[in-house]
Design an enzyme around this catalytic site. Structure first.
Site, PDB file in Angstrom:
ATOM      1  CB  ALA A   1      -0.749   0.154   1.028  1.00  0.00           C
TER       2      ALA A   1
ATOM      3  N   GLY B   1       1.179  -5.809   1.099  1.00  0.00           N
ATOM      4  CA  GLY B   1      -0.247  -5.544   0.257  1.00  0.00           C
ATOM      5  C   GLY B   1      -0.328  -6.203  -0.886  1.00  0.00           C
TER       6      GLY B   1
ATOM      7  CD  GLU C   1      -1.911  -8.206   3.330  1.00  0.00           C
ATOM      8  OE1 GLU C   1      -1.775  -7.207   3.221  1.00  0.00           O
ATOM      9  OE2 GLU C   1      -2.712  -8.924   4.372  1.00  0.00           O
TER      10      GLU C   1
ATOM     11  CD  GLU D   1       2.186  -5.623   5.552  1.00  0.00           C
ATOM     12  OE1 GLU D   1       3.100  -6.805   6.265  1.00  0.00           O
ATOM     13  OE2 GLU D   1       1.237  -5.864   4.770  1.00  0.00           O
TER      14      GLU D   1
HETATM   15  C1  LIG Z   1      -5.081  -3.169   4.619  1.00  0.00           C
HETATM   16  C2  LIG Z   1      -3.232  -2.505   4.431  1.00  0.00           C
HETATM   17  C3  LIG Z   1      -2.595  -3.208   2.936  1.00  0.00           C
HETATM   18  C4  LIG Z   1      -1.089  -3.493   3.043  1.00  0.00           C
HETATM   19  C5  LIG Z   1      -0.590  -2.731   4.130  1.00  0.00           C
HETATM   20  C6  LIG Z   1       0.859  -2.599   3.499  1.00  0.00           C
HETATM   21  O1  LIG Z   1       1.044  -3.277   1.953  1.00  0.00           O
HETATM   22  S1  LIG Z   1       1.962  -1.584   3.890  1.00  0.00           S
HETATM   23  C7  LIG Z   1       3.397  -0.723   2.818  1.00  0.00           C
HETATM   24  C8  LIG Z   1       4.081  -2.253   2.631  1.00  0.00           C
HETATM   25  N1  LIG Z   1       4.795  -2.257   2.404  1.00  0.00           N
HETATM   26  C9  LIG Z   1       6.222  -1.348   2.780  1.00  0.00           C
HETATM   27  O2  LIG Z   1       6.240  -1.897   3.426  1.00  0.00           O
HETATM   28  C10 LIG Z   1       7.450  -1.228   1.636  1.00  0.00           C
HETATM   29  C11 LIG Z   1       7.878  -0.062   2.085  1.00  0.00           C
HETATM   30  N2  LIG Z   1       8.449   0.102   1.233  1.00  0.00           N
HETATM   31  C12 LIG Z   1      10.277   0.017   0.924  1.00  0.00           C
HETATM   32  O3  LIG Z   1      10.596  -1.168   2.286  1.00  0.00           O
HETATM   33  C13 LIG Z   1      11.461  -0.013  -0.170  1.00  0.00           C
HETATM   34  O4  LIG Z   1      10.521   1.435  -0.326  1.00  0.00           O
HETATM   35  C14 LIG Z   1      11.467  -0.618  -1.127  1.00  0.00           C
HETATM   36  C15 LIG Z   1      10.018  -0.774  -2.126  1.00  0.00           C
HETATM   37  C16 LIG Z   1      12.189  -2.175  -0.471  1.00  0.00           C
HETATM   38  C17 LIG Z   1      12.043   0.158  -2.315  1.00  0.00           C
HETATM   39  O5  LIG Z   1      13.604   0.674  -1.514  1.00  0.00           O
HETATM   40  P1  LIG Z   1      14.703   1.488  -1.906  1.00  0.00           P
HETATM   41  O6  LIG Z   1      15.504   1.722  -1.533  1.00  0.00           O
HETATM   42  O7  LIG Z   1      15.072   1.200  -3.544  1.00  0.00           O
HETATM   43  O8  LIG Z   1      13.595   2.916  -2.355  1.00  0.00           O
HETATM   44  P2  LIG Z   1      13.484   4.027  -1.426  1.00  0.00           P
HETATM   45  O9  LIG Z   1      13.202   3.222  -0.300  1.00  0.00           O
HETATM   46  O10 LIG Z   1      14.139   4.545  -0.969  1.00  0.00           O
HETATM   47  O11 LIG Z   1      11.689   4.141  -1.449  1.00  0.00           O
HETATM   48  C18 LIG Z   1      11.885   5.535  -2.682  1.00  0.00           C
HETATM   49  C19 LIG Z   1      11.044   6.341  -2.751  1.00  0.00           C
HETATM   50  O12 LIG Z   1       9.238   5.070  -2.108  1.00  0.00           O
HETATM   51  C20 LIG Z   1       8.717   5.564  -1.697  1.00  0.00           C
HETATM   52  N3  LIG Z   1       7.833   4.624  -0.945  1.00  0.00           N
HETATM   53  C21 LIG Z   1       8.379   3.487  -0.748  1.00  0.00           C
HETATM   54  N4  LIG Z   1       7.405   2.549  -0.723  1.00  0.00           N
HETATM   55  C22 LIG Z   1       6.376   3.263  -0.077  1.00  0.00           C
HETATM   56  C23 LIG Z   1       4.915   3.275   0.591  1.00  0.00           C
HETATM   57  N5  LIG Z   1       4.883   1.378  -0.023  1.00  0.00           N
HETATM   58  N6  LIG Z   1       4.714   3.983   0.771  1.00  0.00           N
HETATM   59  C24 LIG Z   1       4.686   5.762   0.108  1.00  0.00           C
HETATM   60  N7  LIG Z   1       6.094   5.619  -0.699  1.00  0.00           N
HETATM   61  C25 LIG Z   1       6.726   4.516  -0.457  1.00  0.00           C
HETATM   62  C26 LIG Z   1      10.008   6.341  -0.605  1.00  0.00           C
HETATM   63  O13 LIG Z   1       9.281   7.115   0.770  1.00  0.00           O
HETATM   64  C27 LIG Z   1      10.981   7.086  -1.695  1.00  0.00           C
HETATM   65  O14 LIG Z   1       9.918   8.677  -2.046  1.00  0.00           O
HETATM   66  P3  LIG Z   1      11.169   9.370  -2.088  1.00  0.00           P
HETATM   67  O15 LIG Z   1       9.955  10.543  -2.277  1.00  0.00           O
HETATM   68  O16 LIG Z   1      11.750   9.218  -3.389  1.00  0.00           O
HETATM   69  O17 LIG Z   1      12.392   9.688  -0.794  1.00  0.00           O
END
Ligand SMILES: CC/C=C\CC(=O)SCCNC(=O)CCNC(=O)[C@H](O)C(C)(C)COP(=O)(O)OP(=O)(O)OC[C@H]1O[C@@H](n2cnc3c(N)ncnc32)[C@H](O)[C@@H]1OP(=O)(O)O
Length: 701
Positions: free
Chosen positions: A45, A84, A87, A107
């Site tokens: 998400a 998600g 999931e 999460e």
């Molecule tokens: C009912 C609820 C349903 C579902 C619950 C969920 O899904 S909760 C979300 C679960 N997902 C995560 O926790 C993933 C979080 N992200 C990461 O672990 C890393 O970002 C990822 C995907 C492995 C990529 O890593 P990388 O080092 O390549 O990039 P970086 O972390 O610097 O991220 C790049 C930019 O994307 C933004 N971002 C990443 N993930 C999310 C996200 N889930 N939501 C919103 N934004 C996200 C991150 O902030 C960076 O943004 P920037 O503006 O460039 O700083």
């Protein structure tokens, strides 16, 4: 089999629903493959969406609908399948991944649980024990591990989408009942209750006071003991509680602050996007004590070749023996191959002449560091970056003895340097943007959370620690015991209270710094006021009594012997405190845990506001990342500045004013920035940067 490529961003859910419906209706379609765009399946998400009302089709019924489809559906996982995203894949009948893909249910790290059926489907797929590990830690797993665990059906080094298409074609028409995870029983070990109890006490111990890990275990207990529909109901209830908790907001803020600090900027206008970093391939570390050894390992793990210099032969011999073993252990822990032959040991400073960057990690003594910097300036080739691993000394003074002060920065690591994530990159008034960019990039390569901070005594972390420690000592004078103070802080969520921590790191560290500052030592009068401020000589007197902490087997607590780890209260300390109070005419009073938290934490927070006001930190996220990654601030409380916002800035100001007005508790004078923020209606922490910049323009700070 027709390929429907899914759209990215917020319309992903709608895209999936539409595509699956089209595929179902289309008689030509015998099977379905769900894939992501641009080589990424789904990172889960959008965390920013959590702040507002959810739009688009909800995830849970969407995943149910996919699972119920009577044509085989496979997830083709490239890049990431997280939260998600995983999931969704668990709702598919098959999962095929590229070998470089990463999967996980993180999460819990965002203060939530896998609330789209993940807490109920994953244990049914891989068993309760493995699911407990993945869900309560939120750790990412490689495709190879996911295959071994049974999350994936196949892994390929080639195109995962092509393989998935081939795969679903081959299984078209076969029965799908056994592929619908919601219909399966949850494989559990025979002693399921004792397993769940054990994991529950482990998560409670690991992240004291955090709600999400506890809720994850509760959801998995439901998966193990209830039919799927009731398990889903439990998952929904727990998720609703977590979703609205301050902890989820704090952890989501911490996720973004970790990323915000990478986008550093200096008061000069130099920033991450307008400065060029050098790529370092050869570095040197001077001084192979505890810090130096850890830094060598951290550098070597990135593949950088390191010249490790120590002029004391005995220390060098020990480091040459210990460092390769540390490297091997750490590489193993990170599941990396040990980099071969990248470290060379030397007792000769001359051997650093060919490196591109030097990190000095000698004893924390300015005259010694100045001597080393003068020497480095004469042996290093022009253009070498010179960095100091000081925990608070003046970077500018070090820069002044070199020919190129622009190439000098501080790189303040935290012990153990190969493990701890925090790195303060300290810029002096003359540090060049290139030097800052290089140190920040190097930190990133080492897996650190680098935070660029200005040059002042103690920088950010230790500068804030000082008033916190002072208040803790004053509380002992006023009637508290070390245990009472530590218990209040540990209850708040710190892994260790201030006195336990002091015993661990050694009381002599601060003693040496205070002696250097002229606050204690021979010839300094033993009063409770020094250099015009209230001062507690208690820690100095402990050192004078030979109680240096764990290393001497005695400190604020007693241990089983020198090097002992288990802290037990010590009647000697109680008598010592009583005698001290009597000598100074102090009457012990009863002190509540609330007062302990206010006095210690609000003092620290107040210094954080002073730091923002002085532009030593660019924003509250920088301070919060420093405290979460380097000082054990509980992540589920976001960081000290976020916490201030949660408590309410008005309340913090009122309590600081209250304590400040107490005749024996000076030092807690509220910062001007805090006052101005309160006067401006206490804007949320995300708005403080903008507010500070405006105030600065109007010379209000
Ligand atoms: C009912 C609820 C349903 C579902 C619950 C969920 O899904 S909760 C979300 C679960 N997902 C995560 O926790 C993933 C979080 N992200 C990461 O672990 C890393 O970002 C990822 C995907 C492995 C990529 O890593 P990388 O080092 O390549 O990039 P970086 O972390 O610097 O991220 C790049 C930019 O994307 C933004 N971002 C990443 N993930 C999310 C996200 N889930 N939501 C919103 N934004 C996200 C991150 O902030 C960076 O943004 P920037 O503006 O460039 O700083």
């Amino acid at each position: 089999c027709t390929r429907y490529v899914l759209v990215k961003n917020t319309s992903v859910r709608q895209g999936i629903v539409d595509a699956v419906q089209r595929a179902l209706k289309d008689p030509k379609v015998t099977s379905v493959v769900i894939c992501g765009q641009n080589g990424k399946f789904c990172g889960g998400a959008d965390i920013r969406e959590f702040a507002g009302p959810m739009s688009g089709p909800p995830l849970v019924p969407m995943i149910h609908a996919i699972e119920a489809v009577d044509k085989p559906v496979a997830a083709a996982i490239e890049g990431v399948a997280l939260g998600g995203g995983l999931e969704l894949a668990l709702g598919c009948h098959y999962r095929i991944a590229h070998s470089k893909a990463v999967l996980g249910l993180p999460e819990v790290t965002l203060g939530l649980l896998p609330g789209a059926g993940g807490s109920q489907r994953l244990p049914r797929l891989i068993g309760l024990t493995a699911a407990l590990d993945l869900i309560t830690t939120g750790r990412h797993v490689s495709a190879a591990e996911a295959l071994k665990l049974g999350i994936l059906d196949q892994v390929t080094d080639n195109n995962a989408v092509d393989l998935a298409v081939e795969f679903v074609r081959s299984v078209a028409g076969q029965p799908l009942d056994s592929r619908r995870l919601s219909t399966l029983p949850c494989p559990c070990p025979p002693d399921v209750d004792s397993l769940l109890d054990k994991v529950m006490s482990k998560v409670r111990q690991r992240s004291r006071g955090a709600l999400a890990p506890v809720a994850c275990v509760q959801a998995l207990r439901a998966a193990a003991s209830l039919p799927y529909a009731q398990g889903m109901e439990k998952e929904r209830e727990l998720m609703a509680t977590l979703f609205n908790s301050g902890q989820a907001r704090a952890l989501q803020y911490a996720f973004f602050s970790q990323r915000v600090v990478g986008k550093w900027s200096l008061p000069s206008g130099a920033s991450w996007d307008n400065s060029t970093a050098r790529t370092i391939s050869k570095a040197a570390v001077i001084g192979l004590g505890t810090m130096g050894r850890g830094i060598v390992v951290a550098l070597a793990l990135t593949g950088i070749s390191v010249v490790a210099v120590e002029t004391q032969e005995k220390q060098l011999a020990e480091a040459s023996r210990v460092v390769p073993a540390m490297l091997q252990r750490e590489a193993g822990r990170r599941r990396l191959a040990t980099p071969p032959g990248v470290i060379s040991f030397s007792s000769n400073l001359q051997d650093v002449s060919e490196v591109e960057l030097v990190i000095e990690a000698v004893f924390e003594d300015m005259s010694l560091k100045l001597q080393v910097f003068k020497h480095l300036a004469s042996v290093c080739r022009p253009g070498t970056l010179l960095c100091s691993n000081t925990s608070g000394l003046d970077i500018d003074q070090l820069a002044a003895v070199t020919q190129s002060p622009g190439l000098v920065v501080g790189m303040h690591f935290f012990a153990p340097a190969h493990v701890m994530k925090l790195l303060e990159v300290v810029y002096g008034p003359r540090s060049s943007p290139e030097a800052v960019a290089t140190a920040m990039q190097l930190g990133k390569r080492m897996g650190k959370v680098g935070v660029a901070v200005g040059n002042c005594p103690g920088f950010v972390g230790n500068r804030m620690l000082k008033p916190y420690l002072e208040q803790a000592n004053f509380l002992l004078e006023e009637g508290a015991t070390p245990q009472q103070v530590d218990e209040a802080l540990e209850e708040f969520g710190f892994p260790m209270g201030v006195f336990r921590m002091s015993d661990l790191s050694g009381l002599d560290v601060g003693w040496r710094i205070r002696k250097e500052a002229g606050l204690t030592g021979p010839g300094v009068e033993s009063t409770r006021t020094r250099q015009g401020r209230r001062y507690s000589p208690l820690p100095d007197q402990m050192c004078e009594a030979g109680r240096l902490g764990q290393k001497t087997g005695k400190g604020w607590y007693q241990y089983d012997g020198p090097g002992g780890r288990v802290a037990r209260s010590d009647p000697w300390v109680d008598i010592f405190l009583e005698t001290y109070r009597a000598e100074h005419g102090l009457v012990a009073r009863s002190i509540t845990p609330e007062e302990i938290l206010e006095r210690c934490l609000y003092a620290l927070i107040n210094e954080g506001f002073n730091i923002l006001q002085d532009a030593v930190a660019a924003g509250p996220e920088d301070i919060d990342a420093i405290y979460v990654f380097g000082y054990g601030w509980p992540r589920h409380r976001g960081g000290p500045m976020f916490h201030a916002g949660q408590v309410g800035l008005g309340r913090i100001l009122e309590r600081l004013n209250h304590h400040h007005s107490h005749p024996d508790v000076p030092h807690l004078k509220p910062s001007t920035l805090l006052r101005r923020l309160v006067a401006a209606g206490s804007p949320p922490v995300q708005k403080w940067r903008e507010f500070i910049n405006k105030e600065r323009v109007h010379s209000q700070l």
